[in-house]
Design an enzyme around this catalytic site. Structure first.
Site, short mmCIF file in Angstrom:
data_model
loop_
_atom_site.label_atom_id
_atom_site.label_comp_id
_atom_site.label_asym_id
_atom_site.label_seq_id
_atom_site.Cartn_x
_atom_site.Cartn_y
_atom_site.Cartn_z
N ARG A 64 4.06 12.47 71.12
CA ARG A 64 3.72 12.79 69.56
C ARG A 64 2.19 12.58 69.69
NH1 ARG A 64 4.04 8.89 64.84
NH2 ARG A 64 4.17 10.32 63.08
N HIS A 68 -0.23 15.37 67.96
CA HIS A 68 -1.07 14.98 66.67
C HIS A 68 -2.76 15.23 67.11
CE1 HIS A 68 1.40 12.87 63.70
NE2 HIS A 68 2.42 13.66 64.42
N ASN A 96 -0.82 9.09 61.02
CA ASN A 96 -0.81 8.55 62.42
C ASN A 96 -0.72 7.04 62.64
OD1 ASN A 96 -1.48 11.12 63.38
ND2 ASN A 96 -3.91 10.97 62.93
N HIS A 193 11.43 16.15 69.26
CA HIS A 193 12.10 15.09 68.65
C HIS A 193 13.40 14.60 69.25
CE1 HIS A 193 10.07 15.60 64.40
NE2 HIS A 193 9.37 15.19 65.18
#
Length: 317
Positions: A64, A68, A96, A193
């Site tokens: 992740r 990001h 975040n 995910h």
């Protein structure tokens, strides 16, 4: 970020990488550190594997973090920068605050600075750490070109461009399309995910908007039970939160997607077939996912004077 007219160039680079060609976009190469820091990849991989053996849940955090980072200002380690009194950085954005794994990046960077100071960028460390996390969790094995430089900008306002958990399929297709991704690549990347969890605060609105036809009633009770423990209570995206597999897509078919942005992929006619294909064929998902990840790792990479190699990943030089 990448713009639409760069789509073809990046696509070709991804294919070249998979075919085993050394050279990548913007001066990146598979063997970038072969002379300047030959142990770089081994140091990063060993650091990641050691950490994940102690806490497998950190694999989701590192993947992740890579997403990001790349989706905001490109893959330049801007997400690692600490805020100062004069600047609120990306990592302090609400989107975040739940990121995890910073200490793993710091550990790898410290070792690399001892081995070959000023050579290996934080941006490359993030990309390698995500790749190694996917391997550790049982996902596809792939390699990425190296040579990214670290960016000199990290501002909280830039994170408005991260996809929120309430986006529908059309919004996701449009947002990812702005960065050069097709609908299929977006669905493949969403398969990340299969690792990790979502917090109640990200999906509780699905439980208060009446009967959601895209939410299984029994799974709605599961989500309600999770939220009864508070906004920070965690719900796994699928039943194997630490294993990289295609269970995520099977959950969507059962209307057991946790986030609106998950379940919309099966609710939408435009992406439903892709979800069904990945649910039936894990090998297809793995193949498409690795291609999309390589492509994502090349988003707006910095090179030469456009970036730097930070001495400390948390601070711009």
């Amino acid at each position: 970020m990448i713009v639409d007219n760069m789509f073809g160039a990046v696509s070709v680079v991804a294919i070249m990488v998979i075919s085993g060609i050394t050279f990548g976009a913007d001066g990146l190469r598979m063997d970038y550190y072969i002379m300047s820091c030959p142990l770089a990849e081994i140091i990063v991989k060993n650091t990641v594997i050691k950490s994940l053996q102690s806490d497998p849940t950190l694999a989701a955090g590192l993947v992740r973090m890579h997403f990001h980072d790349c989706f905001i200002e490109g893959c330049d380690a801007s997400v690692l920068v600490d805020s100062t009194k004069d600047n609120t950085a990306e990592k302090d954005s609400p989107a975040n605050l739940s990121l995890r794994g910073y200490e793993i990046i710091d550990d790898a960077k410290d070792q690399l600075e001892q081995q070959c100071p000023g050579v290996v960028s934080c941006a490359d460390i993030i990309a390698m750490a995500a790749r190694d996390s996917i391997f550790f969790a049982g996902g596809p094995v792939y390699d990425i070109p190296k040579g990214r430089k670290d960016g000199r900008r990290s501002k909280i306002e830039d994170t408005i461009n991260l996809p929120p958990p309430f986006f529908n399929s059309s919004q996701l297709i449009r947002l990812f399309g702005q960065h050069g991704f097709s609908a299929q690549e977006m669905v493949a990347l969403s398969g990340a995910h299969t690792l990790g969890v979502a917090r109640c605060s990200s999906f509780k609105t699905r439980l208060t908007n009446g009967n959601d036809p895209n939410l299984d009633s029994n799974f709605a009770k599961t989500l309600s039970g999770t939220c009864s423990r508070g906004d920070n209570a965690e719900q796994p995206f699928d039943m194997s939160r630490n294993d990289f597999d295609n269970d995520y897509y099977n959950a969507l078919i059962r209307k057991a997607g946790v986030l609106t942005s998950d379940q919309t992929l099966y609710a939408s006619a435009r992406t439903r077939g892709i979800v069904s294909s990945y649910a039936l064929n894990q090998a297809m998902f793995f193949f498409d996912f690795q291609k999309a990840m390589i492509k994502m790792s090349l988003l707006d990479v910095k090179e030469g004077s456009n970036g730097e190699v930070r001495q400390n990943c948390r601070n711009i030089n």
